[in-house]
Design a protein around this motif. Structure first.
Motif, short mmCIF file in Angstrom:
data_model
loop_
_atom_site.label_atom_id
_atom_site.label_comp_id
_atom_site.label_asym_id
_atom_site.label_seq_id
_atom_site.Cartn_x
_atom_site.Cartn_y
_atom_site.Cartn_z
N PRO B 84 -27.26 -106.73 -7.48
CA PRO B 84 -27.82 -105.53 -6.83
C PRO B 84 -29.06 -105.20 -7.89
O PRO B 84 -29.04 -105.15 -9.03
N GLY B 85 -29.82 -104.61 -7.15
CA GLY B 85 -31.11 -104.45 -8.13
C GLY B 85 -31.98 -105.37 -8.63
O GLY B 85 -33.09 -105.30 -9.16
N ARG B 86 -31.56 -106.72 -8.62
CA ARG B 86 -32.28 -107.75 -8.87
C ARG B 86 -32.32 -108.71 -7.82
O ARG B 86 -31.13 -109.22 -7.41
N ARG B 87 -33.50 -109.33 -7.55
CA ARG B 87 -33.29 -110.30 -6.52
C ARG B 87 -33.84 -111.69 -6.89
O ARG B 87 -33.38 -112.62 -6.79
N VAL B 88 -34.77 -111.57 -7.73
CA VAL B 88 -35.62 -112.84 -8.34
C VAL B 88 -35.26 -113.31 -9.80
O VAL B 88 -35.15 -112.26 -10.56
N ASP B 89 -34.94 -114.42 -9.82
CA ASP B 89 -34.45 -114.93 -11.22
C ASP B 89 -36.07 -115.36 -11.56
O ASP B 89 -36.50 -116.58 -11.45
N PHE B 90 -36.54 -114.40 -12.45
CA PHE B 90 -38.06 -114.73 -12.62
C PHE B 90 -38.36 -115.99 -13.62
O PHE B 90 -39.48 -116.64 -13.41
#
Ligand code: SF4
Ligand code: SF4
Lengths: 796, 308
Positions: B84-90
């Motif tokens: 949650p709150g993070r979608r992309v593994d940059f």
């Protein structure tokens, strides 16, 4: 030479008197005054009066009002005249909108938006006149037969396809105040007498002249009532300064409006008294003083030269006049408020522009009016500034500075395109050059046009709903449009267009039928001799303005929701016929059921929209306006004038939106349409220059009844000299390329706070954040706070 | 804005992360500002962190995300997370933008696209009618001069169209590449961040020798240069640095400098693309610092204009 010093010009501070007058008006709760309604009723209750010719009835009823209504001179006043018995108030016109207005009788004081004070006793008095007017008000009399009558009233109450405002009276004009102050009512009455002598006794013409004579004399006596009142008050006044002022007021009102004004003060006073009487006669809507800086200038110059006036004193008088204008408020029922917005009665004052020969006409008074407007910042009057290629830099700079500081006024008008458009409509060049806006945005020739600019509003997007459903509303079986082919038979975009045009033509034809009946009813039952005596042509032609007596005659019809209709048509073309994303039948299902598939809706929402500098989609809005105007141009009103297209909606875009089903640009059922010529809510995402490029794609010579183009800018962007220069660049480019009108709104802290608390209301509010712009909604709470703080500072 | 392509270009293209129309405070008149992506410096106070990396990226707008996970299925690199709150593994993401195109809720946005010179010229020409009163185009960033091969194609077209061109530079570029472009630019805003080499390295991650050399060379060409200084309280607003800056300007016969106040807006933007800026200790209120710096410059005989 009359160039005031810079110091004079920048003087926006107001005298203590003006501050007190303004406070007195702003602190008074607006109320409803029953006087006009009751006096009017008393007059008409006499069967003998009802047998008189209509024009005479009208003049005599108004005469009774002007002699019997209560009058007051309030403390500190220099310009006198009270529209109602309450400091800030509105009148009722039972013979016009009669019953529908009284539907709110018991709600007025307690309703949430725009409450209007009224006592129990007054409510009771009004209740008692309802039976008398129940079969005599104008809407009821529009059609002679009961069937058509009921159908008309029902249609008007529902108002899905169009709303006819004319059935509540016409008004919407800029009187020939130059004549009033230069000649006085005695000269006008004498002309009427002379002409009456030549008219055949007992003819409509003769009655008209007789009515003018009655009303001209009544107006003069109305002034004299104030003279007497001022004398009485002076005799009792202990303060010697005020006593002298009251004596001066008495002297002014002894002379005007009967005689030609002999001073700037007298001219302003004459105009205001006529302003009250006209509002009481025809309807308190858009009676516009117009180009005051032009017709008052000779008086100003003369007085200054004679040493009986200083610029500071003139400013005080003008401020006093403007504050008086704010005392006049309209009485709208809740239903009408939804259509016409709140408390706005469109009394326009216009400054600047060119003169009859096309030379720049800005003078010291133009600046003085701008100063007063900026210092007062009141709801009324509605200030317009005309611009043309040769507008002086000082004038432009002054306007830009006022706008950049967040005044949201004046609205800007482009002489080049407006004069050209008016000439194409048949105006003589010098008459077109003497235009002023009336009401919201509608250009008319001052003192010469009877243009009924707010005749009706048309719901255009709903016609696409009919076009996609064989002339029926979604979910109904009963056909209210014209039969067009089912979507399954539409093979190309041309088929959709044809169906849309057929529906448009059908509704506009119906509308014009109704309008003809309403125009006749106005002529038969509500002639306006006072209005007519102040409109060029009526006396000469011996005909009331309602009968086509004025020199120029039009009816303005508003095309509401052009961008919604345009975007919806573009969406069909793109998704159905170009990308083949969905069949027209499937799209129809989505619309009928109000987008059951949110992803499909999201796709349609993301298609290009008007306002983003995309020629393909902008072309569809242009198409809608052109078709509308093209069909409308075929008809003539009963006064012999053309129906002209307007692109402004006040708040009708919300009202119509609520009644309209889902549309292909992703709009859900019941959502408000875009206002005026604005892009669909918040869909302009490329900033002001892109928006202006889109708007410039429309051909404004097709919209002779005016447009409303609102642009919202961030005060931070407009800061400093650079900001003002940028604003100037926007306006000049837009106008040079054929723009017609523009209203600059600077985002204020309240709007930003609302955007923070209700992001859905302002989905794409553009703000500047350190050199780049961002959508307000995209900012973190902390950044939003900073922007709000900043705009509070900018607003001071 | 029109996204040209998110794949690395075959011909020379420019990597641009925003085209900002109606810019009023980035040079004279009404301007269109082109933000180039990629910067050789890493200023600790950077306010446009999306300008730093020289490749397309995606930004995640958590407040819009409806957790539908369409993006997940689309990603060829498995760079989408369900946290949650993070979608992309940059770290895993290469900015290809496929997820952006399928997201129905504007939860993801492309930051940076490759533009051909023709497309970018067409884009800035859209507002040509507004470039009255000295307006035109501003190249900002990032570091525009870092994309000199692209500018070799882009700038001549702007000049051919008769547009006024302003470039905002950090000064850290290869002189040989940039020298031929200088005659095509009407105005250069040149940032001077710190005069002390070590302090400069500490604040920006690079030495200032090259920057100062380029400054002198540019002055020598006779180009119109306006130096600017972002005033970061506690980092470069001390008396000694002001004095050194003033002397440097005097040596180069320059009497004016524009001072830019610090806003702490980069941090939030950085988070969306997985850039974490070290929090900066700001020692003074911005207004106080600005006033102090202005006075200090005046004391040294330099007129400091406060930009906002
Ligand atoms: S597609 Fe968009 S909304 Fe759906 S999970 Fe991904 S980011 Fe969130
Ligand atoms: S942009 Fe990044 S996260 Fe999105 S699909 Fe491409 S690699 Fe995956």
């Amino acid at each position: 030479m009359l160039s005031s010093t810079t110091e004079d010009r920048n003087e926006t501070r107001m005298t203590d008197r003006v501050t007190r007058l303004k406070a007195a008006v702003q602190e008074s709760a607006p109320g409803i005054c029953t006087e006009r309604a009751l006096i009017w009723t008393r007059y008409h209750r006499h069967p003998a009066n009802r047998r008189k010719p209509a024009a005479i009835q009208m003049a005599e009823a108004l005469q009774r009002v002007l002699t019997q209504k209560s009058i007051a001179i309030y403390p500190d006043e220099l310009i006198v005249g009270n529209f109602t018995a309450k400091r800030v108030g509105g009148s009722l016109y039972p013979e016009l909108h009669g019953l529908p207005m009284l539907e709110d009788l018991f709600k007025f004081p307690t309703r949430k938006t725009n409450p209007l004070q009224i006592t129990r006793r007054e409510q009771w008095d009004l209740l008692k006149i309802i039976p008398f007017w129940s079969r005599r008000w104008l809407g009821y009399r529009t059609y002679p037969t009961l069937g058509r009558r009921l159908r008309f009233i029902l249609h008007q109450l529902r108002g899905e396809y169009y709303l006819i405002n004319e059935s509540g009276g016409i008004a919407h004009l800029a009187p020939d105040y130059a004549r009033l102050i230069n000649d006085g009512t005695d000269v006008i009455a004498a002309e009427a007498r002379r002409r009456q002598a030549e008219a055949e006794p007992g003819s409509e013409r003769a009655h008209f002249y007789a009515a003018v004579r009655i009303i001209a004399e009544s107006l003069a006596r109305f002034g004299e009532r104030y003279a007497r009142r001022a004398e009485t008050m002076a005799a009792r006044e202990s303060d010697s300064v005020r006593r002298a002022e009251l004596k001066a007021i008495a002297a002014v009102c002894r002379r005007v409006p009967r005689q030609p004004a002999a001073s700037f003060h007298e001219a302003l006073q004459a105009v205001f008294l006529a302003q009250i009487a006209l509002n009481l006669e025809s309807l308190d809507n858009a009676i516009c003083p117009g180009r005051m800086d032009q017709y008052l200038f000779p008086f100003y110059a003369r007085d200054l030269e004679a040493g009986i006036l200083t610029p500071a004193r003139a400013r005080e008088l003008v401020a006093a006049f403007c504050i008086k204008m704010a005392e006049i408020v309209p009485v709208f029922s809740e239903r009408l408020t939804r259509i016409h917005g709140g408390m706005f009665n469109g009394q326009v004052v216009t400054v600047g522009g060119v003169d009859a020969d096309g030379r720049d006409a800005v003078n010291d008074l133009s600046h003085l009016f701008l100063d007063v407007m900026d210092a007062l910042r009141m709801r009324q009057p509605n200030f317009h500034a005309r611009l043309h290629d040769g507008s002086p830099k000082t004038y432009r700079d002054r306007i830009n500075a006022i706008l950049a500081a967040g005044s949201n006024s004046p609205a800007l008008y482009n002489d080049e395109i407006i004069v050209e458009t008016m000439c194409r409509q048949g105006y003589r060049l010098e008459d077109a050059r003497d235009y002023t806006g009336v009401g919201c945005v509608e250009p008319v020739s001052q003192g010469r046009s009877f243009a009924s600019t707010d005749a009706a509003l048309v719901n255009v997007p709903i016609l696409l709903e009919l076009a996609l459903n064989e002339g029926r509303r979604f979910g109904t079986r009963c056909r209210t449009g014209v039969p067009t082919p089912p979507v399954s038979a539409m093979r190309a975009m041309a088929d959709v267009r044809r169906a849309f045009e057929a529906q448009l033509e059908f509704q506009l034809t119906r509308l014009v039928d109704d309008l003809h009946a309403v125009e006749r009813a106005n002529r038969l039952y509500h002639p306006t001799p006072l209005t007519s005596m102040l409109l060029d042509g009526c006396l000469e032609n011996g005909a009331c303005s309602t009968a086509g007596g004025a020199r120029y005659n039009f009816s303005g019809i508003q095309c509401v929701g052009p961008a919604d209709a345009g975007d919806a048509l573009f969406a069909i073309e793109q998704a159905v016929f170009r990308d083949r994303k969905i069949s027209l039948t499937a799209l129809f299902g989505q619309l009928r059921d109000d987008w059951p598939d949110p992803e499909m809706r999201s796709y349609f929402l993301r298609l290009p929209k008007f306002g983003n500098d995309d020629p393909a989609v902008d072309g569809w809005t242009r198409y809608v306006v052109e078709r509308f105007n093209h069909i409308l141009a075929r008809f003539r009103n009963t006064r012999g004038g053309a129906y002209t297209t307007g692109l402004y909606s006040v708040t009708a875009h919300q009202y119509f939106g609520e009644l309209t089903g889902a549309l292909p640009h992703g709009r859900q059922q019941g959502q408000a349409f875009a206002s005026g010529i604005a892009p669909v809510n918040g869909m302009d995402r490329q900033g002001p220059t892109a928006l202006i490029n889109s708007v410039n794609r429309l051909d404004f010579t097709q919209t002779a009844n005016g447009i409303n183009f609102n642009i919202k800018l961030d005060p931070f962007t407009l800061r400093g000299k650079t900001g003002r220069a940028g604003l100037n660049g926007l306006v000049q480019t837009y106008f040079r390329r054929g723009g017609m009108q523009m209203q600059v709104n600077v985002l204020d802290p309240e709007m930003l706070i609302e955007a923070r608390d209700h992001p859905e209301r302002h989905p794409h509010l553009l703000v500047r954040v350190s050199g780049y712009s961002a959508y307000f909604n995209d900012l973190t709470p902390a950044m939003q706070e900073e922007i709000i703080q900043r705009s509070c500072l900018a607003h001071g | 804005m029109q996204l040209d392509d998110t794949h690395p270009p075959t011909s020379v293209k420019g990597l641009v992360f925003d085209v900002q129309r109606f810019s009023l405070h980035d040079g004279p008149g009404i301007r269109t500002t082109v933000f180039f992506k990629g910067c050789p410096l890493r200023c600790r106070w950077c306010q446009n962190p999306e300008s730093l990396r020289s490749r397309p990226e995606v930004a995640f707008y958590g407040e819009n995300c409806q957790a539908c996970f369409r993006c997940e299925a689309e990603c060829p690199h498995g760079a989408i997370r369900r946290t949650p709150g993070r979608r992309v593994d940059f770290d895993g993401c290469d900015g290809c933008g496929r997820c952006v195109r399928v997201c129905p809720h504007e939860g993801l946005r492309q930051v940076g696209a490759w533009w051909s010179a023709e497309a970018l010229v067409a884009e800035v020409l859209k507002d040509r009618d507004f470039f009255v009163d000295g307006g035109g185009v501003t190249l900002s960033g990032g570091e525009p001069f870092a994309q000199s091969p692209f500018l070799e194609k882009f700038l001549p077209s702007l000049k051919a169209a008769g547009l006024h061109v302003t470039v905002q530079t950090c000064g850290h570029f290869s002189w040989n590449h940039v020298a031929p472009l200088v005659p095509l630019v009407d105005l250069i805003y040149f940032d001077l961040k710190h005069m002390d080499p070590d302090a400069h390295a500490c604040c920006t991650g690079a030495h200032n020798r090259r920057i100062l050399e380029n400054f002198t060379r540019l002055v020598a060409t006779g180009a119109r240069i306006e130096p600017r200084m972002p005033v970061i309280p506690g980092s470069n607003d001390d008396r000694a640095n002001i004095r050194a800056t003033a002397r440097w300007l005097a040596q180069n016969d320059i009497e004016t400098i524009r001072c830019l106040p610090y806003h702490n807006l980069g941090e939030a933007k950085g988070r969306r693309i997985g850039i974490k800026l070290e929090p900066l200790t700001v020692t003074d209120a911005v207004e106080t610092a600005m006033a102090r710096v202005q006075a200090a410059f005046a004391h040294e005989g330099i007129h400091a204009v406060i930009d906002d």
